[in-house]
Write an enzyme that holds these catalytic residues in place. Structure first.
Site, mmCIF file in Angstrom:
data_model
loop_
_atom_site.group_PDB
_atom_site.id
_atom_site.type_symbol
_atom_site.label_atom_id
_atom_site.label_comp_id
_atom_site.label_asym_id
_atom_site.label_seq_id
_atom_site.Cartn_x
_atom_site.Cartn_y
_atom_site.Cartn_z
ATOM 1 N N ASP A 135 34.879 33.869 49.524
ATOM 2 C CA ASP A 135 34.443 35.262 49.638
ATOM 3 C C ASP A 135 33.911 35.849 48.344
ATOM 4 O O ASP A 135 33.942 37.062 48.141
ATOM 5 C CB ASP A 135 35.637 36.098 50.121
ATOM 6 C CG ASP A 135 36.860 35.912 49.246
ATOM 7 O OD1 ASP A 135 36.709 35.438 48.110
ATOM 8 O OD2 ASP A 135 37.976 36.234 49.703
ATOM 9 N N HIS A 178 43.368 40.521 38.675
ATOM 10 C CA HIS A 178 41.948 40.679 38.348
ATOM 11 C C HIS A 178 41.145 41.472 39.377
ATOM 12 O O HIS A 178 39.944 41.667 39.229
ATOM 13 C CB HIS A 178 41.289 39.309 38.212
ATOM 14 C CG HIS A 178 41.199 38.566 39.512
ATOM 15 N ND1 HIS A 178 40.191 38.796 40.420
ATOM 16 C CD2 HIS A 178 42.009 37.641 40.076
ATOM 17 C CE1 HIS A 178 40.381 38.021 41.468
ATOM 18 N NE2 HIS A 178 41.477 37.323 41.288
HETATM 19 C C1 UD1 Z 1 35.328 37.008 40.694
HETATM 20 C C2 UD1 Z 1 35.114 37.226 42.189
HETATM 21 C C3 UD1 Z 1 36.438 37.393 42.918
HETATM 22 C C4 UD1 Z 1 37.393 36.254 42.574
HETATM 23 C C5 UD1 Z 1 37.515 36.141 41.063
HETATM 24 C C6 UD1 Z 1 38.373 34.961 40.692
HETATM 25 C C7 UD1 Z 1 33.151 38.423 42.983
HETATM 26 C C8 UD1 Z 1 32.481 39.724 43.150
HETATM 27 N N1 UD1 Z 1 34.342 38.443 42.402
HETATM 28 O O1 UD1 Z 1 35.839 38.226 40.155
HETATM 29 O O2 UD1 Z 1 36.222 37.422 44.315
HETATM 30 O O3 UD1 Z 1 38.651 36.529 43.158
HETATM 31 O O4 UD1 Z 1 36.221 35.948 40.493
HETATM 32 O O5 UD1 Z 1 38.731 34.971 39.353
HETATM 33 O O6 UD1 Z 1 32.593 37.410 43.344
HETATM 34 N N2 UD1 Z 1 34.309 36.315 32.455
HETATM 35 C C9 UD1 Z 1 34.146 35.536 31.323
HETATM 36 N N3 UD1 Z 1 34.301 34.179 31.454
HETATM 37 C C10 UD1 Z 1 34.604 33.569 32.629
HETATM 38 C C11 UD1 Z 1 34.780 34.384 33.767
HETATM 39 C C12 UD1 Z 1 34.617 35.760 33.661
HETATM 40 O O7 UD1 Z 1 33.888 36.027 30.244
HETATM 41 O O8 UD1 Z 1 34.739 32.343 32.679
HETATM 42 C C13 UD1 Z 1 34.130 37.806 32.323
HETATM 43 C C14 UD1 Z 1 32.659 38.200 32.124
HETATM 44 O O9 UD1 Z 1 32.596 39.307 31.267
HETATM 45 C C15 UD1 Z 1 32.239 38.613 33.540
HETATM 46 C C16 UD1 Z 1 33.515 39.257 34.029
HETATM 47 O O10 UD1 Z 1 34.575 38.439 33.524
HETATM 48 O O11 UD1 Z 1 31.122 39.468 33.563
HETATM 49 C C17 UD1 Z 1 33.644 39.464 35.502
HETATM 50 O O12 UD1 Z 1 33.379 38.294 36.248
HETATM 51 P P1 UD1 Z 1 33.048 38.451 37.832
HETATM 52 O O13 UD1 Z 1 32.855 37.092 38.392
HETATM 53 O O14 UD1 Z 1 31.969 39.444 38.017
HETATM 54 O O15 UD1 Z 1 34.337 39.136 38.422
HETATM 55 P P2 UD1 Z 1 35.801 38.578 38.599
HETATM 56 O O16 UD1 Z 1 36.730 39.724 38.440
HETATM 57 O O17 UD1 Z 1 35.988 37.382 37.764
HETATM 58 N N1 UDP Z 2 44.836 29.808 37.903
HETATM 59 C C1 UDP Z 2 44.577 28.935 36.834
HETATM 60 N N2 UDP Z 2 44.779 29.397 35.546
HETATM 61 C C2 UDP Z 2 45.209 30.645 35.281
HETATM 62 C C3 UDP Z 2 45.457 31.531 36.383
HETATM 63 C C4 UDP Z 2 45.252 31.083 37.681
HETATM 64 O O1 UDP Z 2 44.189 27.775 37.032
HETATM 65 O O2 UDP Z 2 45.354 31.002 34.103
HETATM 66 C C5 UDP Z 2 44.570 29.336 39.282
HETATM 67 C C6 UDP Z 2 45.626 29.576 40.328
HETATM 68 O O3 UDP Z 2 46.514 28.477 40.393
HETATM 69 C C7 UDP Z 2 44.826 29.731 41.618
HETATM 70 C C8 UDP Z 2 43.498 30.271 41.150
HETATM 71 O O4 UDP Z 2 43.461 30.104 39.730
HETATM 72 O O5 UDP Z 2 44.549 28.472 42.221
HETATM 73 C C9 UDP Z 2 43.370 31.713 41.520
HETATM 74 O O6 UDP Z 2 42.226 32.231 40.946
HETATM 75 P P1 UDP Z 2 41.978 33.792 40.783
HETATM 76 O O7 UDP Z 2 43.287 34.497 40.789
HETATM 77 O O8 UDP Z 2 41.083 33.935 39.603
HETATM 78 O O9 UDP Z 2 41.116 34.138 42.075
HETATM 79 P P2 UDP Z 2 41.489 34.456 43.607
HETATM 80 O O10 UDP Z 2 42.292 33.326 44.147
HETATM 81 O O11 UDP Z 2 42.205 35.758 43.627
HETATM 82 O O12 UDP Z 2 40.144 34.569 44.249
#
Ligand code: UD1
Ligand code: UDP
Length: 373
Positions: free
Chosen positions: A100, A214
């Protein structure tokens, strides 16, 4: 006998997609029926690289779209502009997306524009509330409405899809591939007699509350409340160790590092690789999280999980009794953590290991259906 391999393109962008698609990528690469191409959108950079390194897999293409503090519009529009060239080049029979995220939805839309079939892994999760989780509820509905094959992790997800009119012969219940990933990680931990790279046993032998968070709908007040609750709990329970791998999103980093950097029993660390996180979950006493994936992993490990959200698309863990929705009200979080820390009977009720999410064979089932399709 089939001689021409079926070309598949697996598109993913974020940490949970990497964890949940890694077992499928590994299985598909071993299967001579498929030619496997992997495209990272780059929605996440460091947090996907950590996971790919752990599972020892590589991408064939990387759109590298991530920007600091990116908007939903940026993610969607960049993928819509960049992914079609990869689809044209690979010319796959099927594009596989997961769950999603905005990567899943935008990739499914690109597949539709190129009239390529879409297979949706982790299909059918719903809260029926379009703003919670935001934007995931709409991302998964839109992805589902484009998809040709629906891999539902549970019977509940199957019944959600049927309610929406998806033909039954286009859905199979597979279990969740997160359990495939969890088994792979647990094997590596047990076989290598893994020790934490972050913490020494003096800390790990104490009671641990593991925290992650997050969700976009929790930005602002939600995160301030979560931090307030953790701080109050750390002051009240000085022996308990609060371990928090902080998501790299700046909307999370800012409040967490500002509010929670004062107490010696609160340990803020960067996100850890999957092996370390599974290890920390296995060592923890209870988990506080708004994560989807953690809600699926924790019941398997017998770890009570307090879900800091108002809704969940994963009610199976609530029903199994290992998870409880507590929202983001500070008093409610503190009350529920205190109950689990102080009341053995309540703790026992929530801590028996149950696994409503699969048997570790989800990836194999997905590939069987795709091979026949
Ligand atoms: C995204 C997904 C969410 C998922 C989550 C898992 C969408 C809209 N959101 O949210 O569904 O649950 O990932 O973690 O698809 N950033 C870094 N390095 C990284 C990753 C993120 O610097 O490796 C920072 C960047 O500033 C980036 C921000 O995090 O712009 C937000 O990342 P984004 O993917 O937009 O939102 P998430 O909250 O990570
Ligand atoms: N996870 C990880 N390292 C971390 C925190 C979480 O590998 O520091 C793993 C966790 O075991 C789970 C996944 O990341 O499998 C969850 O990801 P996140 O919470 O970012 O996204 P969501 O599942 O809410 O979409």
């Amino acid at each position: 006998m089939r001689t021409v391999k079926k070309k598949i393109l697996i598109v993913l962008g974020t940490r949970p997609e990497a964890i949940k698609l890694a077992p499928l990528i590994i299985e598909a690469k071993k299967n001579s029926a498929f030619e496997v191409n992997v495209c990272l959108t780059g929605q996440h950079q460091e947090m996907v690289r950590q996971i790919f390194d752990f599972f020892e897999i590589n991408e064939d293409y990387n759109l590298s779209i991530m920007r600091p503090n990116q908007t939903l519009g940026h993610i969607t529009s960049s993928i819509l502009c960049e992914l079609p060239a990869v689809i044209d080049k690979v010319n796959p029979e099927i594009i596989i997306v997961h769950g999603d995220t905005t990567t899943s939805f935008a990739a499914a839309l690109c597949a539709y524009y190129s009239k390529t079939k879409v297979a949706h892994v982790e299909a059918g999760l719903r809260t029926w509330n379009k703003y919670s989780p935001f934007p995931e509820e709409i991302n998964r509905k839109l992805t589902g409405s484009i998809s040709d094959f629906h891999f539902a992790p549970t019977n509940l997800a199957l019944s959600n899809l049927i309610k929406e009119g998806v033909p039954k012969d286009k859905i199979i219940v597979t279990g969740n591939t997160v359990i495939d990933a969890l088994f792979l990680a647990k094997n590596k931990i047990e076989n290598n007699k893994y020790e934490s790279i972050q913490f020494d046993p003096l800390i790990l032998n104490k009671q641990i509350v593991l925290i992650t968070g997050h969700r976009r709908e929790n930005f602002g007040d939600g995160f301030l409340n979560i931090c307030k609750a953790v701080r109050n709990l750390a002051i009240r329970y000085k022996e308990v160790q609060f371990i928090y791998p902080v998501h790299l999103n700046p909307n999370v980093q800012k409040p967490v590092y500002e509010i929670l950097n004062k107490d010696s029993n609160i340990h803020l660390i960067p996100p850890v690789d999957y092996k370390e996180f599974v290890f920390l979950m296995s060592k923890s006493y209870l988990i506080l999280s708004d994560s989807g994936g953690v809600q699926e992993e924790a019941p398997s490990l017998g770890k009570p999980t307090l879900v800091m959200r108002d809704t969940t698309e994963r009610p199976e863990a609530l029903k199994a009794g290992t998870a409880k929705l507590v929202g983001t009200d500070a008093n409610e979080i503190e009350k529920n953590v205190s109950i689990l820390l102080e009341n053995r009977d309540e703790y026992k009720k929530m801590s028996s290991a149950k696994n409503p999410y699969g048997d570790g064979l989800a990836s194999k089932r997905i590939l069987e259906m795709l091979e026949k399709s």
